[in-house]
Enzyme design. Structure first.
Site, PDB file in Angstrom:
ATOM      1  N   ASP A 240       0.674  -1.235   0.023  1.00  0.00           N
ATOM      2  CA  ASP A 240       0.029   0.055  -0.022  1.00  0.00           C
ATOM      3  C   ASP A 240       1.007   1.264   0.102  1.00  0.00           C
ATOM      4  O   ASP A 240       0.482   2.260  -0.488  1.00  0.00           O
ATOM      5  CB  ASP A 240      -1.104  -0.106   1.154  1.00  0.00           C
ATOM      6  CG  ASP A 240      -2.010  -0.930   1.084  1.00  0.00           C
ATOM      7  OD1 ASP A 240      -2.312  -1.788   0.007  1.00  0.00           O
ATOM      8  OD2 ASP A 240      -2.679  -1.186   2.247  1.00  0.00           O
ATOM      9  N   GLU A 363       6.073  -5.062  -8.392  1.00  0.00           N
ATOM     10  CA  GLU A 363       5.286  -4.608  -7.275  1.00  0.00           C
ATOM     11  C   GLU A 363       3.643  -5.094  -7.549  1.00  0.00           C
ATOM     12  O   GLU A 363       2.921  -4.452  -7.163  1.00  0.00           O
ATOM     13  CB  GLU A 363       5.441  -3.140  -7.065  1.00  0.00           C
ATOM     14  CG  GLU A 363       6.759  -2.734  -6.645  1.00  0.00           C
ATOM     15  CD  GLU A 363       7.051  -2.591  -5.091  1.00  0.00           C
ATOM     16  OE1 GLU A 363       5.887  -2.403  -4.644  1.00  0.00           O
ATOM     17  OE2 GLU A 363       7.775  -2.957  -4.633  1.00  0.00           O
TER      18      GLU A 363
HETATM   19  C1  LIG Z   1      13.013  -6.342 -12.675  1.00  0.00           C
HETATM   20  C2  LIG Z   1      12.390  -6.891 -11.381  1.00  0.00           C
HETATM   21  C3  LIG Z   1      12.419  -6.476 -10.405  1.00  0.00           C
HETATM   22  C4  LIG Z   1      11.754  -7.221  -9.272  1.00  0.00           C
HETATM   23  N1  LIG Z   1      11.921  -6.700  -7.820  1.00  0.00           N
HETATM   24  C5  LIG Z   1      11.568  -7.539  -6.672  1.00  0.00           C
HETATM   25  C6  LIG Z   1      11.799  -7.269  -5.312  1.00  0.00           C
HETATM   26  O1  LIG Z   1      12.757  -6.466  -4.904  1.00  0.00           O
HETATM   27  N2  LIG Z   1      11.553  -7.939  -4.469  1.00  0.00           N
HETATM   28  C7  LIG Z   1      10.547  -9.104  -4.802  1.00  0.00           C
HETATM   29  O2  LIG Z   1      10.180  -9.735  -3.934  1.00  0.00           O
HETATM   30  N3  LIG Z   1      10.178  -9.243  -6.083  1.00  0.00           N
HETATM   31  C8  LIG Z   1      10.823  -8.504  -6.974  1.00  0.00           C
HETATM   32  N4  LIG Z   1      10.165  -8.791  -8.352  1.00  0.00           N
HETATM   33  C9  LIG Z   1       9.291 -10.043  -8.642  1.00  0.00           C
HETATM   34  C10 LIG Z   1       7.909  -9.298  -9.273  1.00  0.00           C
HETATM   35  O3  LIG Z   1       7.233  -8.681  -7.985  1.00  0.00           O
HETATM   36  C11 LIG Z   1       7.205 -10.539  -9.890  1.00  0.00           C
HETATM   37  O4  LIG Z   1       7.820 -10.651 -11.013  1.00  0.00           O
HETATM   38  C12 LIG Z   1       5.545 -10.018 -10.132  1.00  0.00           C
HETATM   39  O5  LIG Z   1       5.011 -10.084  -8.763  1.00  0.00           O
HETATM   40  C13 LIG Z   1       5.085 -11.269 -10.975  1.00  0.00           C
HETATM   41  O6  LIG Z   1       5.202 -12.640 -10.558  1.00  0.00           O
HETATM   42  P1  LIG Z   1       5.923 -13.682 -11.530  1.00  0.00           P
HETATM   43  O7  LIG Z   1       7.103 -13.257 -12.028  1.00  0.00           O
HETATM   44  O8  LIG Z   1       6.145 -14.943 -10.981  1.00  0.00           O
HETATM   45  O9  LIG Z   1       4.680 -14.053 -12.539  1.00  0.00           O
HETATM   46  P2  LIG Z   1       3.374 -14.700 -12.470  1.00  0.00           P
HETATM   47  O10 LIG Z   1       2.863 -14.627 -10.981  1.00  0.00           O
HETATM   48  O11 LIG Z   1       3.710 -16.328 -12.954  1.00  0.00           O
HETATM   49  O12 LIG Z   1       2.578 -14.178 -13.618  1.00  0.00           O
HETATM   50  C14 LIG Z   1       2.419 -14.516 -14.918  1.00  0.00           C
HETATM   51  C15 LIG Z   1       1.369 -13.686 -15.460  1.00  0.00           C
HETATM   52  O13 LIG Z   1       0.125 -14.246 -15.240  1.00  0.00           O
HETATM   53  C16 LIG Z   1      -0.579 -13.164 -14.790  1.00  0.00           C
HETATM   54  N5  LIG Z   1      -1.358 -13.724 -13.393  1.00  0.00           N
HETATM   55  C17 LIG Z   1      -0.748 -14.395 -12.580  1.00  0.00           C
HETATM   56  N6  LIG Z   1      -2.042 -14.708 -11.679  1.00  0.00           N
HETATM   57  C18 LIG Z   1      -3.082 -13.981 -12.121  1.00  0.00           C
HETATM   58  C19 LIG Z   1      -4.455 -14.035 -11.905  1.00  0.00           C
HETATM   59  N7  LIG Z   1      -5.071 -14.551 -10.509  1.00  0.00           N
HETATM   60  N8  LIG Z   1      -5.289 -13.291 -12.418  1.00  0.00           N
HETATM   61  C20 LIG Z   1      -4.992 -12.746 -13.604  1.00  0.00           C
HETATM   62  N9  LIG Z   1      -3.755 -12.842 -14.089  1.00  0.00           N
HETATM   63  C21 LIG Z   1      -2.788 -13.515 -13.275  1.00  0.00           C
HETATM   64  C22 LIG Z   1       0.373 -12.196 -14.328  1.00  0.00           C
HETATM   65  O14 LIG Z   1      -0.238 -10.835 -14.320  1.00  0.00           O
HETATM   66  C23 LIG Z   1       1.486 -12.280 -15.094  1.00  0.00           C
HETATM   67  O15 LIG Z   1       0.869 -11.702 -16.475  1.00  0.00           O
HETATM   68  C24 LIG Z   1      10.902  -7.979  -9.323  1.00  0.00           C
HETATM   69  C25 LIG Z   1      10.740  -8.420 -10.728  1.00  0.00           C
HETATM   70  C26 LIG Z   1      11.227  -7.731 -11.765  1.00  0.00           C
HETATM   71  C27 LIG Z   1      11.138  -8.272 -13.086  1.00  0.00           C
END
Ligand SMILES: Cc1cc2nc3c(=O)[nH]c(=O)nc-3n(C[C@H](O)[C@H](O)[C@H](O)COP(=O)(O)OP(=O)(O)OC[C@H]3O[C@@H](n4cnc5c(N)ncnc54)[C@H](O)[C@@H]3O)c2cc1C
Length: 381
Positions: A240, A363
């Site tokens: 938030d 985020e």
């Molecule tokens: C450059 C970068 C920096 C980052 N920094 C941090 C950090 O400092 N700390 C940290 O903890 N994380 C960090 N992250 C992680 C980031 O928060 C996650 O990548 C993000 O939350 C998405 O998770 P995922 O990559 O596992 O995708 P997934 O969760 O596997 O999602 C894949 C796709 O499916 C969609 N999706 C998934 N579930 C649903 C649903 N229920 N309904 C509709 N669509 C859905 C998503 O929107 C996405 O399009 C970072 C990521 C990147 C790329």
């Protein structure tokens, strides 16, 4: 009462951040993007001028600023370079769980290290098999006497390679699902803590992103944040407060793309006229300006609510999602205004478009923001 005037202090910090971006970030942004190296010299300068650790209370050596103030700074720094802004701003994200849930001792020790010793920290929630689905994390923390033994792998962690300590989320009791998740402060120096390979990214390349591997890491009980089972609640409270800052950074990148597109449209002529005189181009710029203004208003509102101590989950998602989608659209249109030149690395919009994409992912993705909005709306209906 509604008041959109910024205070003298807010105008001053915004000016400071803008000048910093102009003088220290813009001249080197393309090189950091190319080399994908961490911008240590800029971090040092940001410390010197007081642009680090903005949300840390003054009692612990920080700037003690509000979230709206932070958003003003984030917009300007990201206007300079989104990756460098992420590197500068990450300490504030990692500090949030400690500010929200830390004991006095934890605050004095860890927030003090960020401010007095110029250390870096990171926030480690995401895992290889669980990003959006926070409850799906696998990292476990087993209580043994006065310690917890942490095992798991964190993925895509910003500043993982450069941080001195991490806020790590792990299950103390997986059977309780989200009520069994806890948050810990974990030191880089401890046995079993290994930052993994650095990720080779599309954009925001000055920002460090890497895995964090935890193998039987002994964490003293005193490094548990809040109580056992508080982790999920802490993570959601962090979002938030962090999402408006991400939205502000997206606004900064979008504004930069619009500014360079306007400049170019005034210089480049086709069919005997500057691009700016073609209505199709003018409409693109008008659309950009309108959406950027809307994104900024949503961002300021979400930040203002947090500063008033009001719940802002819905508004933080509005701001983050709208600003992220806006920056993607605006930068894509800016490339279009530049034509073939926009596709080349010699011109700034190519980097801006690459930097924009991840705003829709980190985020909480744009899809997840809509999931949150729908949940909040059905709840209150
Ligand atoms: C450059 C970068 C920096 C980052 N920094 C941090 C950090 O400092 N700390 C940290 O903890 N994380 C960090 N992250 C992680 C980031 O928060 C996650 O990548 C993000 O939350 C998405 O998770 P995922 O990559 O596992 O995708 P997934 O969760 O596997 O999602 C894949 C796709 O499916 C969609 N999706 C998934 N579930 C649903 C649903 N229920 N309904 C509709 N669509 C859905 C998503 O929107 C996405 O399009 C970072 C990521 C990147 C790329």
């Amino acid at each position: 009462m509604i008041d959109f005037n910024l205070t003298d202090e807010q105008q001053a910090i915004r000016k400071l951040a803008h000048e910093f971006a102009e003088q220290e970030i813009v001249p080197v942004a393309a090189e950091y993007d190319r080399s994908a190296t961490f911008p240590w010299p800029i971090i040092e300068k940001a410390y010197d001028v007081g642009l680090m650790n903005l949300n840390i209370p003054e009692a612990y050596g920080g700037a003690g600023l509000g979230l709206l103030d932070e958003c003003l700074v984030a917009e300007e720094l990201a206007w300079g370079c989104a990756g460098i802004n992420a590197s500068i701003g990450l300490n504030a994200l990692a500090a949030l769980p400690i500010i929200i849930a830390g004991s006095e001792e934890q605050k004095r020790h860890y927030l003090g290290r960020l401010t007095a010793e110029r250390q870096m920290a990171a926030y480690a929630l995401t895992e290889p098999a669980a990003g959006s689905d926070v409850v799906g994390i696998q990292t476990v923390a087993r209580r043994v006497g006065d310690e917890y033994i942490l095992t798991g792998t964190k993925n895509f962690i910003t500043n993982a390679s450069v941080a001195n300590f991490y806020v790590v989320f792990a299950y103390t009791d997986k059977t309780k699902r989200h009520r069994g998740m806890s948050a810990f402060i974990v030191e880089r120096e401890w046995s079993g803590v290994t930052p993994g390979r650095k990720d080779d990214k599309m954009g925001q390349r000055a920002s460090d992103t890497a895995q964090l591997i935890l193998e039987d890491v002994k964490v003293p009980k005193s490094n548990l944040l809040g109580g056992e089972g508080d982790g999920f609640k802490i993570a959601m409270q962090v979002f938030d407060r962090s999402r408006p800052g991400v939205a502000a950074a997206a606004v900064g990148v979008a504004r930069r793309a619009m500014e360079v597109a306007i400049e170019y449209a005034k210089e480049r002529t086709t069919f005997g006229l500057p691009l700016a005189a073609h209505q199709a181009i003018g409409f693109k710029i008008a659309q950009m300006a309108m959406e950027i203004a809307a994104a900024r208003h949503l961002t300021w509102h979400a930040a203002w609510l947090a500063d008033q101590g009001k719940r802002n989950t819905l508004e933080a998602s509005f701001a983050k999602c709208f600003a992220a989608d806006t920056v993607m659209k605006v930068t894509t249109e800016a490339v279009q205004v530049f034509g073939g030149y926009g596709y080349m690395k010699d011109y700034p919009v190519e980097k801006l478009m690459r930097d924009a994409k991840v705003f829709q992912i980190y985020e909480g993705t744009s899809e997840i923001q809509r999931v949150i909005m729908a949940r909040e709306l059905f709840k209150s209906a």
